[in-house]
Design a protein around this motif. Structure first.
Motif, mmCIF file in Angstrom:
data_model
loop_
_atom_site.group_PDB
_atom_site.id
_atom_site.type_symbol
_atom_site.label_atom_id
_atom_site.label_comp_id
_atom_site.label_asym_id
_atom_site.label_seq_id
_atom_site.Cartn_x
_atom_site.Cartn_y
_atom_site.Cartn_z
ATOM 1 N N SER A 160 0.822 -1.215 0.000
ATOM 2 C CA SER A 160 0.000 0.000 0.000
ATOM 3 C C SER A 160 0.853 1.261 0.000
ATOM 4 O O SER A 160 0.537 2.236 -0.701
ATOM 5 C CB SER A 160 -0.941 -0.004 1.204
ATOM 6 O OG SER A 160 -1.835 -1.086 1.105
ATOM 7 N N LEU A 161 1.936 1.281 0.776
ATOM 8 C CA LEU A 161 2.831 2.441 0.784
ATOM 9 C C LEU A 161 3.509 2.628 -0.568
ATOM 10 O O LEU A 161 3.645 3.748 -1.061
ATOM 11 C CB LEU A 161 3.888 2.302 1.882
ATOM 12 C CG LEU A 161 3.398 2.477 3.312
ATOM 13 C CD1 LEU A 161 4.512 2.131 4.299
ATOM 14 C CD2 LEU A 161 2.899 3.890 3.541
ATOM 15 N N ILE A 162 3.942 1.540 -1.162
ATOM 16 C CA ILE A 162 4.594 1.616 -2.477
ATOM 17 C C ILE A 162 3.618 2.178 -3.509
ATOM 18 O O ILE A 162 3.976 3.042 -4.307
ATOM 19 C CB ILE A 162 5.127 0.236 -2.918
ATOM 20 C CG1 ILE A 162 6.296 -0.183 -2.015
ATOM 21 C CG2 ILE A 162 5.564 0.261 -4.381
ATOM 22 C CD1 ILE A 162 6.723 -1.626 -2.194
ATOM 23 N N ILE A 163 2.387 1.704 -3.478
ATOM 24 C CA ILE A 163 1.373 2.197 -4.418
ATOM 25 C C ILE A 163 1.179 3.700 -4.235
ATOM 26 O O ILE A 163 1.140 4.465 -5.210
ATOM 27 C CB ILE A 163 0.045 1.448 -4.226
ATOM 28 C CG1 ILE A 163 0.203 -0.010 -4.658
ATOM 29 C CG2 ILE A 163 -1.090 2.117 -4.998
ATOM 30 C CD1 ILE A 163 -0.922 -0.903 -4.192
ATOM 31 N N GLY A 164 1.064 4.146 -3.001
ATOM 32 C CA GLY A 164 0.904 5.573 -2.727
ATOM 33 C C GLY A 164 2.077 6.394 -3.214
ATOM 34 O O GLY A 164 1.903 7.452 -3.819
ATOM 35 N N ARG A 165 3.271 5.900 -2.989
ATOM 36 C CA ARG A 165 4.470 6.621 -3.435
ATOM 37 C C ARG A 165 4.554 6.678 -4.957
ATOM 38 O O ARG A 165 4.968 7.682 -5.525
ATOM 39 C CB ARG A 165 5.709 5.971 -2.843
ATOM 40 C CG ARG A 165 5.823 6.218 -1.361
ATOM 41 C CD ARG A 165 7.114 5.656 -0.812
ATOM 42 N NE ARG A 165 7.069 5.702 0.626
ATOM 43 C CZ ARG A 165 7.149 4.643 1.423
ATOM 44 N NH1 ARG A 165 7.327 3.444 0.902
ATOM 45 N NH2 ARG A 165 7.078 4.771 2.719
ATOM 46 N N LEU A 166 4.190 5.588 -5.599
ATOM 47 C CA LEU A 166 4.206 5.582 -7.062
ATOM 48 C C LEU A 166 3.198 6.584 -7.622
ATOM 49 O O LEU A 166 3.473 7.261 -8.609
ATOM 50 C CB LEU A 166 3.900 4.180 -7.598
ATOM 51 C CG LEU A 166 5.014 3.159 -7.434
ATOM 52 C CD1 LEU A 166 4.499 1.763 -7.758
ATOM 53 C CD2 LEU A 166 6.204 3.512 -8.299
ATOM 54 N N ARG A 167 2.046 6.680 -7.004
ATOM 55 C CA ARG A 167 1.027 7.625 -7.472
ATOM 56 C C ARG A 167 1.464 9.072 -7.279
ATOM 57 O O ARG A 167 1.118 9.946 -8.065
ATOM 58 C CB ARG A 167 -0.284 7.377 -6.742
ATOM 59 C CG ARG A 167 -0.976 6.124 -7.215
ATOM 60 C CD ARG A 167 -2.325 5.944 -6.555
ATOM 61 N NE ARG A 167 -2.965 4.747 -7.088
ATOM 62 C CZ ARG A 167 -3.676 3.907 -6.374
ATOM 63 N NH1 ARG A 167 -3.881 4.120 -5.092
ATOM 64 N NH2 ARG A 167 -4.211 2.846 -6.931
ATOM 65 N N ASP A 168 2.224 9.329 -6.198
ATOM 66 C CA ASP A 168 2.629 10.694 -5.857
ATOM 67 C C ASP A 168 3.981 11.093 -6.425
ATOM 68 O O ASP A 168 4.347 12.262 -6.394
ATOM 69 C CB ASP A 168 2.689 10.867 -4.335
ATOM 70 C CG ASP A 168 1.333 10.680 -3.685
ATOM 71 O OD1 ASP A 168 0.314 10.782 -4.405
ATOM 72 O OD2 ASP A 168 1.293 10.422 -2.481
#
Length: 161
Positions: free
Chosen positions: A143-151
């Motif tokens: 979930s953190l990786i997904i958020g970082r990729l989006r941002d």
């Protein structure tokens, strides 16, 4: 590997005097947090069996758009890791059925899970198995990786922290 095959494999290992360690999860975007967790789990016995949850269970838990990779890919990736002796389908939303079938000597989860309240704990206790809680790796999760990729600015690497 089918659940019957994994039960037979575990029985054969047990007859050879090996202890069975079992854990389960989504393993959607395989990352170092997963590897650290599996390495820790492996230290608690001789044979590490990993249940990988089906797509529909992950979708129900994590929401639309998840998992990113289908079950067949995730179970293949987990099974290819040298620290994992066998990866198997976790056919239910929890792992009670697999725990009943393979009767691991040690059931492992991380300290983010409420293991003692989970349905698996009662099954493990019923046959005298042991529950082991290993540390969660802070700062890295799918979930953190997904958020970082989006941002993230797409021109720079995405840092874990």
């Amino acid at each position: 590997m089918t659940t019957q095959n994994i039960a037979d494999l575990c029985a054969a290992h047990r007859q050879e005097g090996r202890s069975i360690v079992f854990t389960h999860g989504a393993f959607d975007l395989l990352h170092t947090g997963h590897i650290t967790f599996l390495e820790n789990a492996r230290t608690h016995g001789d044979v590490l069996v990993v249940g990988v949850h089906l797509d529909r269970h992950i979708r129900a838990y994590k929401g639309r758009g998840r998992p990113f990779f289908p079950f067949v890919d995730r179970v293949r990736l987990v099974g290819a890791l040298r620290i994992v002796d066998a990866a198997v389908e976790c056919p239910d939303s929890n792992a009670v059925g697999l725990v009943r079938q393979i009767r691991p000597d040690v059931y492992v989860k991380d300290n983010q899970a409420d293991v003692m309240r989970g349905p698996e704990a009662g099954v493990v206790a019923s046959y005298g198995g042991r529950i082991c809680i290993v540390p969660y790796t802070p700062g890295i999760s799918t979930s953190l990786i997904i958020g970082r990729l989006r941002d993230a600015d797409r021109t720079r690497p995405v840092p874990y922290t």
